[in-house]
Design a protein around this motif. Structure first.
Motif, PDB file in Angstrom:
ATOM      1  N   LYS A   1      10.233  -6.522  93.519  1.00  0.00           N
ATOM      2  CA  LYS A   1       9.487  -5.800  94.543  1.00  0.00           C
ATOM      3  C   LYS A   1       7.989  -6.012  94.370  1.00  0.00           C
ATOM      4  O   LYS A   1       7.247  -6.223  95.342  1.00  0.00           O
ATOM      5  CB  LYS A   1       9.822  -4.310  94.473  1.00  0.00           C
TER       6      LYS A   1
ATOM      7  N   GLY B   1       6.212  -5.643  98.085  1.00  0.00           N
ATOM      8  CA  GLY B   1       7.086  -5.001  99.055  1.00  0.00           C
ATOM      9  C   GLY B   1       6.409  -4.332 100.239  1.00  0.00           C
ATOM     10  O   GLY B   1       6.697  -4.664 101.398  1.00  0.00           O
TER      11      GLY B   1
ATOM     12  N   VAL C   1       6.648  -5.643 104.206  1.00  0.00           N
ATOM     13  CA  VAL C   1       7.192  -4.822 105.294  1.00  0.00           C
ATOM     14  C   VAL C   1       6.168  -4.668 106.411  1.00  0.00           C
ATOM     15  O   VAL C   1       6.495  -4.755 107.605  1.00  0.00           O
ATOM     16  CB  VAL C   1       7.631  -3.443 104.762  1.00  0.00           C
TER      17      VAL C   1
ATOM     18  N   THR D   1      10.317 -13.435 107.258  1.00  0.00           N
ATOM     19  CA  THR D   1      10.232 -12.672 106.015  1.00  0.00           C
ATOM     20  C   THR D   1      10.197 -13.594 104.808  1.00  0.00           C
ATOM     21  O   THR D   1       9.420 -13.385 103.864  1.00  0.00           O
ATOM     22  CB  THR D   1      11.425 -11.701 105.886  1.00  0.00           C
TER      23      THR D   1
ATOM     24  N   GLY E   1       7.167 -13.871 102.343  1.00  0.00           N
ATOM     25  CA  GLY E   1       7.486 -13.576 100.951  1.00  0.00           C
ATOM     26  C   GLY E   1       7.098 -14.725 100.039  1.00  0.00           C
ATOM     27  O   GLY E   1       6.548 -14.517  98.950  1.00  0.00           O
TER      28      GLY E   1
END
Length: 311
Positions: free
Chosen positions: A31, A36, A40, A76, A80
């Motif tokens: 995370k 994280g 998001v 994502t 990421g």
């Protein structure tokens, strides 16, 4: 320094953790590595723009489930991957700053080679998935990835106070990705969403930089408060937030309720930011601005979806 000193530091710290502790903390480490909350926050505009593109073209969400999953998963993974590579490159800075000293690249839970490999793999997989949507969406994703990884992380962050402007571009392209999956970005809505995100990130980042002023200064990161001072940064925050005021009216197609609520959110943030000229505790004021900015952008993009839900 990053390549020679940090590995030895990792080794020294890594030996203090048992295998059981490392196993129990793996979720927290991942995370942290993926940042994280940041991830998001960047995925939400992709979804909102995808939703709005369907709304304005009259298309059905149920007919685009496949594209939706490819878009969300692909974007994502790309974001990421960029965040992971940022962790790999900034490990020497992260060892100095309290806010980042527990990242797995610093503690040694993950080797630098593993982190770099993970970042590259995630990025490639994300681009491959996005190529199954549209080329335009993939290009926007690449622009965001390249801007964040190369132009921001590797080039400007440590050298120039305008690094925030460059970093804001990478975060602002996210709605263009979501929209371009459905139709080309030749519409007022995705352009306005891009501009809102671009401008929002400036005072948002400045608030973080003021709050963590001592850490950025110790790490020699060229954030605006460190280079030009907190007073100058406060002025720029007010100016950027004031620039957000007209944008709800460019989204009048979303309805009167949206315009009113979005305007109130803008005015509220402007008032909070202007209070900084009368408050002595700069760090406390910056923290309030940070919290407001996070909630502001989340509420704004969720509101765009809510006001377009079918009745």
């Amino acid at each position: 320094m990053r390549q020679d000193v940090v590995p030895s530091l990792q080794k020294a710290r890594g030996t203090t953790l048992s295998d059981t502790q490392k196993t129990l903390s793996i979720f927290t480490d991942i995370k942290s590595l993926l940042k994280g909350p940041v991830l998001v926050a960047n995925v939400l505009p992709v979804f909102t723009a995808f939703w709005l593109a369907l709304y304005f073209t009259g298309a059905s969400f149920s007919d685009h489930w496949g594209l939706f999953f490819l878009t969300m998963i692909g974007s994502t993974l790309v974001m990421g991957g960029a965040l992971v590579i940022n962790n790999w490159y900034d490990v020497d800075i992260d060892t100095v700053m309290d806010r980042t000293k527990n990242r797995p690249t610093v503690t040694g839970n993950f080797s630098l080679k593993t982190v770099l490999t993970l970042g590259i793999v995630l990025s490639i997989l994300g681009f491959i998935l996005l190529l199954f949507t549209t080329l335009e969406a993939t290009i926007y994703a690449f622009v965001g990835w390249f801007t964040y990884v190369v132009l921001y992380t590797m080039w400007s962050k440590r050298r120039y106070a305008f690094n925030t402007i460059i970093g804001s571009v990478s975060g602002a392209v996210t709605p263009l990705i979501g929209w371009a999956v459905i139709e080309p970005v030749a519409h007022t809505v995705p352009i306005v969403l891009f501009l809102i995100l671009f401008i929002f990130q400036m005072p948002h980042t400045f608030a973080i930089a003021i709050r963590k002023y001592d850490e950025y200064k110790a790490a020699n990161v060229a954030m605006l408060p460190v280079v030009r001072g907190i007073k100058v940064t406060k002025v720029q925050m007010v100016l950027y937030i004031a620039c957000l005021l007209p944008f709800p009216f460019f989204l009048s197609s979303l309805g009167t309720a949206f315009i009113v609520i979005a305007t109130l959110l803008n005015v509220g943030w402007l008032v909070v930011s202007m209070s900084g000229f009368f408050i002595k505790d700069d760090k406390k004021w910056a923290y309030v601005n940070f919290l407001y900015s996070v909630n502001y952008i989340s509420l704004l993009f969720l509101l765009m979806v809510i006001v377009t839900l079918p009745l």
